[in-house]
Design an enzyme around this catalytic site. Structure first.
Site, PDB file in Angstrom:
ATOM      1  CG  ASP A 158     -22.777 -27.302 -10.426  1.00  0.00           C
ATOM      2  OD1 ASP A 158     -22.398 -26.938 -11.546  1.00  0.00           O
ATOM      3  OD2 ASP A 158     -23.620 -28.190 -10.253  1.00  0.00           O
ATOM      4  CG  ASP A 196     -28.543 -38.040  -7.235  1.00  0.00           C
ATOM      5  OD1 ASP A 196     -28.819 -37.136  -8.067  1.00  0.00           O
ATOM      6  OD2 ASP A 196     -27.610 -37.943  -6.420  1.00  0.00           O
ATOM      7  CG  HIS A 203     -27.874 -34.072  -8.670  1.00  0.00           C
ATOM      8  ND1 HIS A 203     -26.810 -34.910  -8.405  1.00  0.00           N
ATOM      9  CD2 HIS A 203     -27.676 -33.636  -9.941  1.00  0.00           C
ATOM     10  CE1 HIS A 203     -26.021 -34.959  -9.472  1.00  0.00           C
ATOM     11  NE2 HIS A 203     -26.527 -34.202 -10.413  1.00  0.00           N
ATOM     12  CD  GLU A 219     -25.424 -35.309  -5.100  1.00  0.00           C
ATOM     13  OE1 GLU A 219     -26.477 -35.544  -5.710  1.00  0.00           O
ATOM     14  OE2 GLU A 219     -24.308 -35.705  -5.494  1.00  0.00           O
TER      15      GLU A 219
HETATM   16  C1  F6R Z   1     -23.815 -29.520 -13.671  1.00  0.00           C
HETATM   17  C2  F6R Z   1     -24.944 -29.809 -12.786  1.00  0.00           C
HETATM   18  C3  F6R Z   1     -25.467 -31.188 -12.615  1.00  0.00           C
HETATM   19  C4  F6R Z   1     -25.740 -31.897 -13.951  1.00  0.00           C
HETATM   20  C5  F6R Z   1     -26.299 -33.286 -13.717  1.00  0.00           C
HETATM   21  C6  F6R Z   1     -26.493 -34.030 -15.023  1.00  0.00           C
HETATM   22  O1  F6R Z   1     -23.512 -28.141 -13.673  1.00  0.00           O
HETATM   23  O2  F6R Z   1     -25.414 -28.920 -12.186  1.00  0.00           O
HETATM   24  O3  F6R Z   1     -26.638 -31.145 -11.866  1.00  0.00           O
HETATM   25  O4  F6R Z   1     -26.652 -31.119 -14.684  1.00  0.00           O
HETATM   26  O5  F6R Z   1     -25.448 -34.002 -12.895  1.00  0.00           O
HETATM   27  O6  F6R Z   1     -25.259 -34.245 -15.623  1.00  0.00           O
HETATM   28  P1  F6R Z   1     -25.163 -34.796 -17.116  1.00  0.00           P
HETATM   29  O7  F6R Z   1     -25.715 -33.735 -17.992  1.00  0.00           O
HETATM   30  O8  F6R Z   1     -23.688 -34.985 -17.354  1.00  0.00           O
HETATM   31  O9  F6R Z   1     -25.948 -36.048 -17.151  1.00  0.00           O
END
Ligand code: F6R
Length: 267
Positions: free
Chosen positions: A67, A136, A138, A143
């Site tokens: 992403d 959450d 995801h 989301e």
């Molecule tokens: C980032 C991504 C997100 C993160 C998730 C956890 O490329 O795809 O899904 O993996 O938000 O983020 P952290 O590792 O910062 O807790």
């Protein structure tokens, strides 16, 4: 889903890097799907170490990131392209032309997202997709409520994600509201997924993902439909799993099988 519980986030990083390194050695031209955020940082540091100290060769590896924030240029300090350069690509011998991060400044997003999907399939699909998880539930920026069949597209970030990610920006108001993200359907087509999680803030999402029902409200739960997912968790992230003892037992049995020390029951 295979569930591996490590003591701490350093253990998660080492184990995750091991899986990636085994693949890179076995198939030097493999396609890696990569994530950003706090979770995979330790894994990337370990891959850099393996490259420097043990000659792990990335010269033929191709990567696709999950992403990117909409509106941020590749050089913006909070862009995921910048993150990947700083934390991995600039420190290994990967060909920059083989590293793909969605373009947050594409002019025609619909056409661009279709193009990103085509790039992935032109490379033969993703061999190993690294995933973090949002509080959450995801994966990537899918989301709650995202279609479990979704493809790469634009997604509006939830208030929870904006809050979680504000730590990387100057505050919540600076976090972009939109992101380009691979879809859940795109992720499920990877040949293998590594789901990484560390810390107590991930415990609830991890329980729902692994032991809850499959639901678009927790998009990571769609991984239950994938036949080859390895979740690598630290103790804190695994804290709420009801079948924890069983997962540990499976790993013990697996290790015994590998070393040939499994018990024989003779009549
Ligand atoms: C980032 C991504 C997100 C993160 C998730 C956890 O490329 O795809 O899904 O993996 O938000 O983020 P952290 O590792 O910062 O807790």
């Amino acid at each position: 889903m295979r569930v591996i519980v490590e003591k701490d986030k350093e253990g998660v990083a080492r184990r995750a890097a091991q899986f990636a390194a085994i693949l890179v050695r076995k198939r030097p031209n493999c396609v890696l799907g990569l994530a950003t955020g706090g979770t995979p940082l330790g894994m990337y540091a370990e891959l850099i170490r393996l490259h420097r100290e043990e000659g792990l060769d990335f010269s033929r590896v191709v990567t696709f990131n999950l992403d990117e924030y909409v509106g941020l240029s590749a050089t913006h300090p909070q862009s995921y392209r910048h993150f990947m350069q700083q934390n991995l690509f600039d420190h290994i011998n990967i060909d920059p032309r083989d590293t793909h991060v969605p373009d947050g400044r594409a002019l025609d997003f619909e056409a661009y997202c279709a193009h990103y999907e085509r790039l992935i399939s032109d490379e033969g699909g993703i061999d190993l997709q690294v995933l973090g998880i949002g509080s959450d539930g995801h994966i990537a920026f899918n989301e709650p409520g995202s279609s479990l069949g979704s493809r790469t597209r634009l997604k509006t970030l939830t208030a929870e994600t904006i809050r979680d990610n504000a730590r990387f920006f100057g505050g919540e108001h600076e976090v972009p509201r939109l992101a380009i993200t691979m879809g859940v359907g795109t992720i499920l087509e990877s040949r293998q997924c590594l789901l990484l999680a560390a810390g107590a803030s991930k415990a609830k999402a991890i329980r729902e993902t692994i032991e809850g029902p499959i639901t678009a409200q927790i998009t990571a739960s769609a991984l239950q439909l994938h036949r080859d997912v390895i979740a690598i968790l630290d103790e804190e992230a695994a804290r709420l799993l009801e079948r924890r003892d069983y997962y540990l037992e499976v790993e013990r049995a697996q290790a015994a099988l590998q070393t040939g020390h499994f018990g024989r029951i003779d009549a």
